[in-house]
Design a protein around this motif. Structure first.
Motif, PDB file in Angstrom:
ATOM      1  N   ARG A 166       0.852  -1.188   0.000  1.00  0.00           N
ATOM      2  CA  ARG A 166       0.000   0.000   0.000  1.00  0.00           C
ATOM      3  C   ARG A 166       0.887   1.237   0.000  1.00  0.00           C
ATOM      4  O   ARG A 166       1.791   1.360   0.826  1.00  0.00           O
ATOM      5  N   LYS A 167       0.650   2.129  -0.936  1.00  0.00           N
ATOM      6  CA  LYS A 167       1.415   3.377  -0.983  1.00  0.00           C
ATOM      7  C   LYS A 167       0.844   4.334   0.055  1.00  0.00           C
ATOM      8  O   LYS A 167      -0.345   4.664   0.027  1.00  0.00           O
ATOM      9  N   ILE A 168       1.686   4.779   0.994  1.00  0.00           N
ATOM     10  CA  ILE A 168       1.208   5.619   2.081  1.00  0.00           C
ATOM     11  C   ILE A 168       1.730   7.051   2.012  1.00  0.00           C
ATOM     12  O   ILE A 168       1.269   7.906   2.763  1.00  0.00           O
ATOM     13  N   ALA A 169       2.678   7.317   1.137  1.00  0.00           N
ATOM     14  CA  ALA A 169       3.189   8.687   0.975  1.00  0.00           C
ATOM     15  C   ALA A 169       4.018   8.761  -0.304  1.00  0.00           C
ATOM     16  O   ALA A 169       4.362   7.730  -0.897  1.00  0.00           O
ATOM     17  N   SER A 170       4.338   9.981  -0.736  1.00  0.00           N
ATOM     18  CA  SER A 170       5.172  10.199  -1.912  1.00  0.00           C
ATOM     19  C   SER A 170       6.313  11.145  -1.538  1.00  0.00           C
ATOM     20  O   SER A 170       6.223  11.886  -0.557  1.00  0.00           O
ATOM     21  N   TYR A 171       7.373  11.107  -2.323  1.00  0.00           N
ATOM     22  CA  TYR A 171       8.480  12.024  -2.098  1.00  0.00           C
ATOM     23  C   TYR A 171       9.116  12.395  -3.432  1.00  0.00           C
ATOM     24  O   TYR A 171       8.955  11.704  -4.432  1.00  0.00           O
ATOM     25  N   VAL A 278       6.409   5.905  -0.694  1.00  0.00           N
ATOM     26  CA  VAL A 278       6.658   5.200   0.556  1.00  0.00           C
ATOM     27  C   VAL A 278       5.599   4.113   0.632  1.00  0.00           C
ATOM     28  O   VAL A 278       4.398   4.402   0.590  1.00  0.00           O
ATOM     29  N   TYR A 279       6.051   2.857   0.713  1.00  0.00           N
ATOM     30  CA  TYR A 279       5.135   1.724   0.671  1.00  0.00           C
ATOM     31  C   TYR A 279       5.155   0.946   1.980  1.00  0.00           C
ATOM     32  O   TYR A 279       6.221   0.739   2.574  1.00  0.00           O
ATOM     33  N   ALA A 280       3.990   0.529   2.404  1.00  0.00           N
ATOM     34  CA  ALA A 280       3.870  -0.447   3.486  1.00  0.00           C
ATOM     35  C   ALA A 280       3.670  -1.806   2.826  1.00  0.00           C
ATOM     36  O   ALA A 280       2.676  -2.027   2.126  1.00  0.00           O
ATOM     37  N   VAL A 281       4.631  -2.694   3.007  1.00  0.00           N
ATOM     38  CA  VAL A 281       4.611  -4.005   2.361  1.00  0.00           C
ATOM     39  C   VAL A 281       4.309  -5.069   3.411  1.00  0.00           C
ATOM     40  O   VAL A 281       4.964  -5.121   4.455  1.00  0.00           O
ATOM     41  N   MET A 282       3.318  -5.902   3.115  1.00  0.00           N
ATOM     42  CA  MET A 282       2.858  -6.901   4.075  1.00  0.00           C
ATOM     43  C   MET A 282       2.819  -8.281   3.447  1.00  0.00           C
ATOM     44  O   MET A 282       2.822  -8.403   2.219  1.00  0.00           O
ATOM     45  N   LEU A 301      -1.848   8.520   7.546  1.00  0.00           N
ATOM     46  CA  LEU A 301      -2.468   9.788   7.962  1.00  0.00           C
ATOM     47  C   LEU A 301      -1.422  10.790   8.414  1.00  0.00           C
ATOM     48  O   LEU A 301      -1.442  11.954   8.022  1.00  0.00           O
ATOM     49  N   ALA A 302      -0.470  10.329   9.224  1.00  0.00           N
ATOM     50  CA  ALA A 302       0.552  11.231   9.746  1.00  0.00           C
ATOM     51  C   ALA A 302       1.488  11.736   8.652  1.00  0.00           C
ATOM     52  O   ALA A 302       1.843  12.917   8.601  1.00  0.00           O
ATOM     53  N   LEU A 303       1.892  10.849   7.744  1.00  0.00           N
ATOM     54  CA  LEU A 303       2.828  11.242   6.687  1.00  0.00           C
ATOM     55  C   LEU A 303       2.182  12.163   5.652  1.00  0.00           C
ATOM     56  O   LEU A 303       2.875  12.888   4.946  1.00  0.00           O
ATOM     57  N   SER A 304       0.843  12.112   5.569  1.00  0.00           N
ATOM     58  CA  SER A 304       0.146  13.001   4.635  1.00  0.00           C
ATOM     59  C   SER A 304      -0.173  14.343   5.267  1.00  0.00           C
ATOM     60  O   SER A 304      -0.763  15.216   4.627  1.00  0.00           O
TER      61      SER A 304
END
Length: 307
Positions: A166-171, A278-282, A301-304
């Motif tokens: 799941r992509k949780i942020a970008s940079y 930024v990915y969360a990999v599970m 939520l925090a990173l966005s």
């Protein structure tokens, strides 16, 4: 959509489960043990199922039971349907449960320390029944075999499609230098001007020893030359802050320094081509444990910038 009464007539779960038991046990007697029913009841349910459907699903011999062609297709569809129903029930119960237990998480060194570690205290206060084992490493970890619930990874894409990601942020990546460095050296108006400057190299990027820059549809490759090269972007930061030279790094690394005016953007409009996510990999599987799900949700939520 079919009338609910019609669905109830078609979806007789007792018959479906009994049919699966017969197929997987390869006999009526074996199926009776799986569903805890008399073999006679098992046989009657299969007969009722075939009569209602108007087809033969099984061929019986004195020693075993075999699937017909229609039966084989029906078995595959029913197996999938019942697995989905079981997953739906598990997920509903999982949602109702209080998030608790140990989360083992793998984090990249610099990003983990700078961007994730400061978020953990608030998370643990919000979810007091959760414990976190945070491992910081830039080495690739196998989420499944190494026993991690989630790994945070940086990059434009993920190679292992079998994992749940799941992509949780970008940079973005850009060029940065201190005000004192820029005041003491020639102006930088175009990428070609970098040849006359001390460019501090992050050797872990895939394009090294080059910097590949883009401005809209325009892309340009330059060869940075400088007094310091490191495989750690974080190790380059003090040199840039002290006026040694120019760095090309991710924006998350220099956020505080930019806000404080200790670094400024160089060549605005030009970015590195290593922009990514930024990915969360599970581990693979549809049902993500609630403890892991709330952890990933809170990070996103925090990173966005949410509250």
């Amino acid at each position: 959509m079919q009338n609910l009464n019609q669905l109830l007539e078609v979806l007789n779960l007792e018959e479906m489960v009994t049919f699966l038991a017969v197929v997987e046990a390869k006999s009526f007697v074996g199926a009776s043990l799986l569903v805890s029913k008399n073999p006679t009841i098992v046989s009657r349910r299969i007969s009722q199922l075939e009569k209602r459907m108007g087809v033969s699903l099984l061929t019986r011999t004195t020693r075993r039971v075999n699937l017909t062609e229609v039966g084989r297709n029906y078995y595959q569809r029913v197996r999938t349907l019942l697995d989905e129903l079981a997953s739906a029930g598990d997920e509903a119960m999982d949602h109702a449960a209080s998030p608790q237990g140990l989360i083992r998480v793998s984090l990249p060194m610099a990003f983990g320390h700078r961007c994730i570690a400061p978020l953990l205290p608030d998370f643990l206060q919000k979810y007091p029944k959760i414990r976190i084992d945070a491992q910081y490493t830039d080495q690739y970890v196998d989420v499944v075999s190494d026993g991690f619930d989630v790994a945070i990874r940086l990059g434009a894409s993920l190679a292992d499609s079998s994992l749940t990601a799941r992509k949780i942020a970008s940079y973005n990546t850009g060029l940065y230098a201190s005000p004192q460095y820029l005041a003491q050296h020639d102006a930088i108006n175009r990428p070609e001007d970098l040849a006359d400057h001390n460019c501090l190299g992050f050797s872990s990027i895939s394009t090294w020893p080059n910097w590949v820059l883009k401005n809209g549809a325009t892309e340009l490759t330059v060869r940075p030359i400088g007094s310091l090269v490191s495989g750690s972007s974080e190790a380059l930061l003090p040199a840039a802050l002290n006026g040694v030279g120019i760095i090309m790094v991710a924006d998350w690394l220099v956020g505080a320094a930019l806000q404080e005016g200790r670094l400024v953007r160089v060549l605005k409009g030009w970015f590195g081509t290593l922009d990514g996510g930024v990915y969360a990999v599970m581990p693979p599987g549809r049902l993500i444990p609630v403890k892991t799900r709330v952890f990933v949700d809170e990070l996103a939520l925090a990173l966005s910038g949410g509250n």
